[in-house]
Motif scaffolding. Sequence first.
Motif, PDB file in Angstrom:
ATOM      1  N   ASP A 195      12.316  -3.250   0.597  1.00 32.64           N
ATOM      2  CA  ASP A 195      12.981  -4.476   1.040  1.00 32.64           C
ATOM      3  C   ASP A 195      13.505  -4.398   2.476  1.00 32.64           C
ATOM      4  O   ASP A 195      14.334  -5.201   2.884  1.00 32.64           O
ATOM      5  N   LEU A 241      10.870 -12.778  -9.125  1.00 32.46           N
ATOM      6  CA  LEU A 241      11.988 -13.695  -8.866  1.00 32.46           C
ATOM      7  C   LEU A 241      11.555 -15.154  -9.002  1.00 32.46           C
ATOM      8  O   LEU A 241      12.340 -15.998  -9.448  1.00 32.46           O
ATOM      9  N   GLN A 246      14.254 -18.582  -9.218  1.00 27.41           N
ATOM     10  CA  GLN A 246      15.168 -18.502  -8.087  1.00 27.41           C
ATOM     11  C   GLN A 246      14.604 -19.295  -6.910  1.00 27.41           C
ATOM     12  O   GLN A 246      13.383 -19.410  -6.755  1.00 27.41           O
ATOM     13  N   PRO A 247      15.447 -19.858  -6.051  1.00 27.70           N
ATOM     14  CA  PRO A 247      14.964 -20.631  -4.908  1.00 27.70           C
ATOM     15  C   PRO A 247      14.128 -19.760  -3.959  1.00 27.70           C
ATOM     16  O   PRO A 247      14.473 -18.604  -3.694  1.00 27.70           O
ATOM     17  N   VAL A 249      13.793 -19.853  -0.782  1.00 28.34           N
ATOM     18  CA  VAL A 249      14.480 -19.422   0.432  1.00 28.34           C
ATOM     19  C   VAL A 249      15.307 -18.166   0.161  1.00 28.34           C
ATOM     20  O   VAL A 249      15.398 -17.270   1.015  1.00 28.34           O
ATOM     21  N   ASP A 250      15.915 -18.070  -1.025  1.00 28.90           N
ATOM     22  CA  ASP A 250      16.674 -16.878  -1.390  1.00 28.90           C
ATOM     23  C   ASP A 250      15.748 -15.702  -1.660  1.00 28.90           C
ATOM     24  O   ASP A 250      16.052 -14.548  -1.306  1.00 28.90           O
ATOM     25  N   ILE A 251      14.603 -15.972  -2.291  1.00 33.12           N
ATOM     26  CA  ILE A 251      13.638 -14.916  -2.591  1.00 33.12           C
ATOM     27  C   ILE A 251      13.144 -14.266  -1.298  1.00 33.12           C
ATOM     28  O   ILE A 251      13.013 -13.038  -1.219  1.00 33.12           O
ATOM     29  N   GLY A 253      14.667 -13.856   1.538  1.00 32.66           N
ATOM     30  CA  GLY A 253      15.673 -12.934   2.055  1.00 32.66           C
ATOM     31  C   GLY A 253      15.838 -11.695   1.203  1.00 32.66           C
ATOM     32  O   GLY A 253      16.031 -10.590   1.728  1.00 32.66           O
ATOM     33  N   ASP A 254      15.731 -11.844  -0.118  1.00 32.95           N
ATOM     34  CA  ASP A 254      15.936 -10.721  -1.040  1.00 32.95           C
ATOM     35  C   ASP A 254      14.775  -9.737  -1.035  1.00 32.95           C
ATOM     36  O   ASP A 254      14.922  -8.612  -1.532  1.00 32.95           O
ATOM     37  N   THR A 255      13.620 -10.147  -0.522  1.00 32.33           N
ATOM     38  CA  THR A 255      12.443  -9.276  -0.561  1.00 32.33           C
ATOM     39  C   THR A 255      11.981  -8.831   0.831  1.00 32.33           C
ATOM     40  O   THR A 255      10.863  -8.338   0.991  1.00 32.33           O
ATOM     41  N   ASP A 259      11.790 -15.250   6.687  1.00 30.57           N
ATOM     42  CA  ASP A 259      12.181 -16.572   6.211  1.00 30.57           C
ATOM     43  C   ASP A 259      11.154 -17.027   5.181  1.00 30.57           C
ATOM     44  O   ASP A 259      10.211 -16.298   4.849  1.00 30.57           O
ATOM     45  N   GLN A 260      11.316 -18.256   4.685  1.00 29.25           N
ATOM     46  CA  GLN A 260      10.434 -18.740   3.634  1.00 29.25           C
ATOM     47  C   GLN A 260       8.993 -18.912   4.117  1.00 29.25           C
ATOM     48  O   GLN A 260       8.046 -18.632   3.376  1.00 29.25           O
TER      49      GLN A 260
END
Length: 287
Positions: A195, A241, A246-247, A249-251, A253-255, A259-260
Amino acid sequence: MLDSVNQTPSDGLERLCKPREHFISAAPLPGIERMEALFFGNMFAPHRHDTYALGITMQGVQTFNYRGSSCASQPGNVIILHPDEVHDGGAGTEDGLRYRMLYLEPSLLRQGLGTDTASLPFVSDPVIADSQLAATLASMLAHLDEDVDPLLVDQFISDIATGLAQHAKNSMKPIGFLALEHMERARQYLEDNFDRPVQSAELEEVTGLDRYRLIRQFRACFGTTPYRYLMMRRLQKARILISLRQPLVDIAGDTGFADQSHLNRHFKRAFGITPGRWAELTCEKSH
């Protein structure tokens, strides 16, 4: 062996999905992903992933372009796609296509082959009629909605390694134990740090090899480069995810994506479909 797959008690899974097109993912196993797909028309744009893609066509005609040729698989045939080979996918008739696929990480296959070979088995014909190989795949694909016994997983890895080696056209080149040990260190380091950006200098320190020799040996051992391996770990996490709704946009950042849009580009390159479309067709497996 096709019948044993078709008799799978998957009604509970089917009810969770759209009545027509769907992807169904089984509970993940270490180094193994399993799924069923049912769709119409051309679904997947050209893409590549870093695993072996091994599957059984169940209904319809499975069409795809692979290594410069147009291929078609009939029900009961086995599909074998090598890591990092570009391919697409679609239904060859208006009746649609249903198939099941298993994605096997080369590191697991290497364990099944033993530690005395460097090259991974390359099967030049991507569509094979082999009842024994189909039976081996069916042992893992027949019951997507059930847990898999650990001993069965080990047996499968051993059997599929034997089956692929028998069909492979390339000679199995020997490798020294220390070189394989170095590559395993690099692979595990990438797993543990998927990550975030990983520098070549870090892998050089972990393995004791210069970056260019490392890249060559990593590809020989695992069928892909360290960069591609790291990217696919991020994308596999993103798929998990997504299944949890999960949204996006959040995915991203988490991976480890910027950005998206960065996630979208790499996701389609790897899987031939956008994250949004994947979310529409995928159903989370309930227990």
